[in-house]
Design an enzyme around this catalytic site. Structure first.
Site, PDB file in Angstrom:
ATOM      1  CG  ASP A 173     -22.083  15.143 -16.383  1.00 20.91           C
ATOM      2  OD1 ASP A 173     -22.358  15.315 -15.175  1.00 20.91           O
ATOM      3  OD2 ASP A 173     -22.655  15.768 -17.295  1.00 20.91           O
ATOM      4  CD  GLU A 240     -24.864  20.327 -13.889  1.00 15.53           C
ATOM      5  OE1 GLU A 240     -25.307  21.376 -13.414  1.00 15.53           O
ATOM      6  OE2 GLU A 240     -23.927  20.322 -14.728  1.00 15.53           O
TER       7      GLU A 240
HETATM    8 ZN   LIG Z   1     -21.105  21.692 -12.680  1.00 11.14          ZN
END
Ligand SMILES: [Zn+2]
Ligand SMILES: *[C@@H]1O[C@H](CO)[C@@H](O)[C@H](O)[C@H]1NC(C)=O
Ligand SMILES: *[C@@H]1O[C@H](CO)[C@@H](O)[C@H](O)[C@H]1NC(C)=O
Ligand SMILES: *[C@@H]1O[C@H](CO)[C@@H](O)[C@H](O)[C@H]1NC(C)=O
Ligand SMILES: *[C@@H]1O[C@H](CO)[C@@H](O)[C@H](O)[C@H]1NC(C)=O
Ligand SMILES: *[C@@H]1O[C@H](CO)[C@@H](O)[C@H](O)[C@H]1NC(C)=O
Ligand SMILES: *[C@@H]1O[C@H](CO)[C@@H](O)[C@H](O)[C@H]1NC(C)=O
Length: 594
Positions: A173, A240
């Site tokens: 992401d 993340e």
């Molecule tokens: Zn990163």
């Protein structure tokens, strides 16, 4: 799904971690290179320090490290191709462009229940298909497990199952584009514009460059018929940037291999390369501070503001704020903290550093005055002080509804990054202490919910003046510290030196042992451990190993590439260096004994 939520949380967290690691160095090198006069005037002695003396700590120096195959011309040719060949570069550019063109932004309001909301994550399917089509050899040779639908875990099975697997990771992401700043992008963020030197777009630096680099390196290894002895795991989360709550890859891997079962983990982070005077330094993140969000609130009888008490709920919280900010956390300069080793490396390698500061750094572990001097020096600057203490930032305050009504509820939210020498409980107790002082001062009740506890405890019964409540919102303990006194560090750090000195910049570094008239102006890259303030997905793997290296090769320190910001870009050479690093590191680890 609202698509224009400005990125918060992780956003501020990880950009700051990069920025601050960088500034430790920038600030010092600034002082060393430019501002020595003010430093030396405040610290008077200028005798040179004999750094060879046995009593002083040493920068953990390593030799360049190369795998056995570095002697094999076919492998050497491939490395040369990765770094220098124009068609390989062109191919690599198009691969990165295609990866950037798939918008894998993760938003704060993404649902936690992934299975019931598959359509929200649809772009990750497109990304998976892209990987499958672009890297056929990778997919033929490695076994893919989809974890919680969109997490990717690839296992490249080694021939010797008794060896601990290596884990290479990144995240799929990216941080969303703030719609308000879209017109400030020089090139559209999901176009992947390439100008021959730089590649622009969201995710080019954080961190599709690392993810795609893995695939490119492995494809080259497979073409050379490389078969791992030690299993290699590739793990990619999909949230993340929004804290990683949906990422179950770590648990999945733990279920297969067990606790403490990995050789090491490598992830993004650190500072790729930067100048300290004449020398270049690469900083590998070997530890991360803890994280504590907490709430302190007051409940108090309201009423008409024509007949107020001397102190309203807002006034009392105001007093609490003063108490908290005037009562700072202590500073530490211990050899447990990677920051210490980083400063030792600076002291040893910076030719411009003030001699008494250098002496104090080297003496800091056995001389209290020296230790204090160094702490005072580091603590002077906001951008370096974070590395030696728990920080406190009073970030949110809410309360009061009407200008003629007494506030009944006021809440203060604090973000604290916990020093390696402390822990969540210690940090929490400091805030509790502050709150207790205010409770006593205003004769208030006090309720507390301790970290890791559901239960709310009454420390002081509530009074007619009201009651204070303190509780944690989010906690993460400081990370384990990666050891640097072993062969794993020698291989990791040694590979960094090898990639830069022998492959990327052979003309700058001295590659001839017999060369006495040293024409080359630099002899080595100093590789040092360092501290991150934020946390990447590596927190998911603490059960699996203490050996976590947060580092990615590149020409620039990542923060200058606008990660998370407007006009994110990479210098494309950096990407090729990542591929070369992964290509070599996989082979070197494959030959390691432990
Ligand atoms: Zn990163
Ligand atoms: C690489 O791409 C550039 C720009 O598109 C082009 O000018 C060059 O000819 C290409 N080189 C090779 C070897 O394909
Ligand atoms: C060098 O590597 C190539 C590719 O794997 C292999 O075919 C060749 O046998 C190797 N050469 C030597 C001398 O080991
Ligand atoms: C935090 O540190 C204190 C003091 O060293 C220790 O007693 C406590 O067990 C630690 N807590 C955790 C969760 O590690
Ligand atoms: C508690 O607060 C008092 C008064 O500000 C301060 O002197 C003391 O150091 C504090 N203790 C802790 C553990 O923060
Ligand atoms: C590294 O240092 C730790 C702590 O001092 C020690 O326990 C360990 O044995 C050392 N490891 C090696 C390989 O020397
Ligand atoms: C690590 O292990 C502990 C104890 O078994 C477990 O509760 C925890 O969920 C594990 N952490 C992760 C990230 O899987």
């Amino acid at each position: 799904m609202k698509k224009n939520t400005p990125p918060m949380g992780r956003y501020t967290l990880s950009i700051f971690s990069l920025l601050s690691i960088l500034s430790v160095l920038a600030y010092l090198s600034y002082n060393c290179a430019i501002n020595t006069s003010s430093l030396s005037s405040s610290l008077s002695t200028t005798t040179t320090v004999d750094i060879d003396s046995d009593k002083y700590p040493k920068c953990p120096e390593v030799e360049r490290f190369t795998p056995g195959s570095y002697q094999n011309q076919t492998f050497k040719d491939t490395l040369d191709k990765i770094i220098n060949d124009e068609s390989f570069r062109n191919l690599s550019v198009t691969r990165m462009q295609k990866a950037v063109q798939i918008d894998t932004s993760s938003y704060d309001d993404f649902p936690l229940d992934v299975g019931s909301n598959l359509e929200v994550f649809e772009n990750f399917n497109i990304f998976h298909n892209y990987l499958q089509n672009e890297f056929p050899l990778f997919h033929e040779n490695l076994k893919l497990h989809k974890v919680n639908h969109f997490g990717l875990v690839y296992i490249w099975e080694g021939s010797d199952p008794s060896l601990q697997p290596l884990l290479l990771m990144a995240h799929q992401d990216v941080v969303p584009i703030n719609e308000d700043s879209l017109d400030q992008w020089e090139f559209p963020p999901f176009e992947g514009h390439y100008d021959g030197k730089y590649l622009y777009g969201r995710g080019t630096g954080d961190c599709k460059n690392l993810l795609i680099g893995h695939f490119e390196a492995v494809e080259e290894l497979i073409k050379l018929n490389f078969k791992p002895t030690r299993s290699i795991i590739f793990s990619y989360g999909f949230d993340e940037e929004i804290i990683g709550l949906r990422n179950q890859n770590g648990k999945f891997i733990e279920d297969i291999f067990g606790k403490k079962s990995l050789y090491a983990v490598m992830d993004e982070g650190g500072v790729s390369l930067m100048d300290i005077g004449e020398t270049k330094m690469a900083v590998v993140g070997t530890g991360e501070k803890g994280y504590l969000d907490l709430s302190i609130s007051i409940q108090k009888k309201g009423g008409h503001s024509s007949v107020p008490q001397d102190h309203t709920a807002i006034g009392i919280i105001g007093d609490l704020i003063v108490q908290i900010e005037n009562n700072k956390f202590p500073t530490y300069f211990t050899d447990y903290n990677p920051t210490f080793h980083q400063y030792v490396c600076l002291a040893e390698n910076s030719i411009d550093i003030d001699q008494s500061l250098k002496k104090d750094i080297l003496k800091s572990q056995f001389d209290e005055i020296s230790n204090l001097n160094v702490r005072n020096f580091i603590n002077k600057d906001r951008l370096t002080s974070y590395s030696i203490k728990t920080t406190q930032a009073l970030d949110v305050i809410q309360g009061g509804v009407k200008v003629n009504a007494l506030p009944e509820f006021v809440e203060l939210k604090i973000n604290s990054r916990v020093a390696l020498e402390e822990n969540i409980t210690i940090a929490f107790k400091k805030f509790l202490n502050d709150t207790k002082i205010i409770a006593n001062k205003f004769d208030l009740g006090l309720n507390v919910q301790f970290p890791y506890n559901e239960e709310i405890i009454t420390l002081l019964p509530s009074t007619e003046n009201g009651v204070l409540t303190i509780k944690p919102i989010k906690t993460l303990e400081p990370s384990p510290i990666t050891p640097i006194n072993d062969s794993k560090w020698e291989i990791f750090a040694g590979t960094i030196r090898h990639i830069y000195e022998e492959l990327a910049y052979p003309d700058i570094y001295d590659n001839n042992d017999n060369n006495n008239d040293n024409e080359k102006n630099q002899s080595k890259i100093v590789v040092t451990p360092g501290l991150g303030t934020g946390n990447t997905d590596t927190k998911l793997y603490w059960n699996l190993t203490d050996h976590i290296y947060r580092y990615r090769p590149g020409v620039l320190p990542s923060v200058t590439a606008n990660s998370h910001g407007i006009n994110e870009y990479i210098e494309f050479d950096s990407h090729l260096q990542i591929i070369a690093f992964i290509f070599q590191y996989i082979q070197s680890v494959d030959q390691a004994n432990d």
